[in-house]
Design a protein around this motif. Structure first.
Motif, PDB file in Angstrom:
ATOM      1  N   ASP A   6       0.554  -0.960  -0.103  1.00  0.00           N
ATOM      2  CA  ASP A   6      -0.363  -0.159  -0.103  1.00  0.00           C
ATOM      3  C   ASP A   6       1.013   1.450   0.061  1.00  0.00           C
ATOM      4  N   ARG A  26      -8.651   8.566   0.513  1.00  0.00           N
ATOM      5  CA  ARG A  26      -8.387   8.064   0.389  1.00  0.00           C
ATOM      6  C   ARG A  26      -7.302   7.678   2.156  1.00  0.00           C
ATOM      7  N   VAL A  28      -6.413   5.265   4.040  1.00  0.00           N
ATOM      8  CA  VAL A  28      -5.797   3.936   4.835  1.00  0.00           C
ATOM      9  C   VAL A  28      -3.622   4.694   4.125  1.00  0.00           C
ATOM     10  N   TRP A  72     -14.059   1.974   4.948  1.00  0.00           N
ATOM     11  CA  TRP A  72     -13.428   0.448   4.545  1.00  0.00           C
ATOM     12  C   TRP A  72     -13.095   0.144   5.807  1.00  0.00           C
ATOM     13  N   ARG A  73     -12.238  -1.522   5.659  1.00  0.00           N
ATOM     14  CA  ARG A  73     -12.511  -2.580   6.921  1.00  0.00           C
ATOM     15  C   ARG A  73     -11.213  -2.641   7.594  1.00  0.00           C
ATOM     16  N   VAL A  74     -11.433  -3.012   8.719  1.00  0.00           N
ATOM     17  CA  VAL A  74      -9.824  -2.879   9.072  1.00  0.00           C
ATOM     18  C   VAL A  74      -9.488  -4.283   9.611  1.00  0.00           C
ATOM     19  N   THR A 133      -6.414  -5.356  -1.813  1.00  0.00           N
ATOM     20  CA  THR A 133      -6.421  -5.348  -0.139  1.00  0.00           C
ATOM     21  C   THR A 133      -4.820  -4.694  -0.051  1.00  0.00           C
ATOM     22  N   PHE A 149      -6.556  -3.589   4.823  1.00  0.00           N
ATOM     23  CA  PHE A 149      -7.550  -2.712   5.169  1.00  0.00           C
ATOM     24  C   PHE A 149      -8.663  -3.350   3.598  1.00  0.00           C
ATOM     25  N   ALA A 150      -9.515  -3.033   3.512  1.00  0.00           N
ATOM     26  CA  ALA A 150     -10.093  -3.899   2.472  1.00  0.00           C
ATOM     27  C   ALA A 150     -11.223  -2.633   2.103  1.00  0.00           C
ATOM     28  N   PRO A 151     -12.011  -1.935   1.559  1.00  0.00           N
ATOM     29  CA  PRO A 151     -13.170  -1.313   0.982  1.00  0.00           C
ATOM     30  C   PRO A 151     -14.052  -1.981   1.265  1.00  0.00           C
ATOM     31  N   ASN A 152     -15.356  -1.227   2.035  1.00  0.00           N
ATOM     32  CA  ASN A 152     -16.545  -1.812   2.099  1.00  0.00           C
ATOM     33  C   ASN A 152     -17.478  -2.328   0.582  1.00  0.00           C
TER      34      ASN A 152
END
Length: 163
Positions: A6, A26, A28, A72-74, A133, A149-152
């Motif tokens: 990332d 973004r 992240v 985002w989900r973590v 991811t 992290f991944a986008p919802n």
């Protein structure tokens, strides 16, 4: 060759607008760049209020206390850096940089809601190359920790598609 990161050069801090919609910030990459600030190590009870946690084989727990990243989900995964690599896993995946690769794969599994055995069949201990991811692996104290992290609405790619 190292896996994609990332923090790679040219990573966009803003997702371009689609179909005339607004560009999406973004946050992240900024969070991952300073991930050490948001990780805490303690007992499971002390980490109960963490956004997400990873339990270690010695009874400790690592918690993520980063601010929200809307959209985002973590997930995190941590292992003791000096833990012996299980022989069967070393034979299957190699022992070099094992815990870093393991924690990255575990983060991707958590974000995709996929069992690790399913992940192994498709990726081994690799990470998706499609950028689904975003992650950072780091050493903190005596641990190897990956924050991912991944986008919802999008999971990590498994078998060339997002879940």
């Amino acid at each position: 060759m190292p896996p994609p990161s990332d923090l790679r050069p040219g990573f966009l801090p803003v997702r371009p607008a689609r179909h005339g919609g607004p560009a999406v910030p973004r946050p992240v990459p900024g969070l991952l760049a300073v991930a050490e600030r948001y990780l805490r190590i303690g007992s499971p009870a002390a980490m109960a209020d963490a956004v997400t946690r990873s339990h270690l084989d010695d009874g400790r727990c690592v918690g993520w206390y980063g601010p929200p990243a809307p959209g985002w989900r973590v997930a995190i995964d941590a292992e003791r850096a000096d833990a012996p690599v299980p022989p069967a896993l070393a034979r299957r995946f190699g022992a070099g940089d094992f815990w870093a690769r393991w924690t990255r794969a575990e983060c991707c599994c958590k974000l995709a809601d996929v069992p690790i055995a399913t992940w192994w069949r498709r990726h081994g201990l690799g990470t998706p190359a499609d950028g689904s991811t975003l992650w950072r692996t780091l050493r903190t104290a005596d641990l190897v920790v990956t924050v991912g992290f991944a986008p919802n609405g999008r999971g990590a790619a498994v078998g060339g598609r997002s879940l």
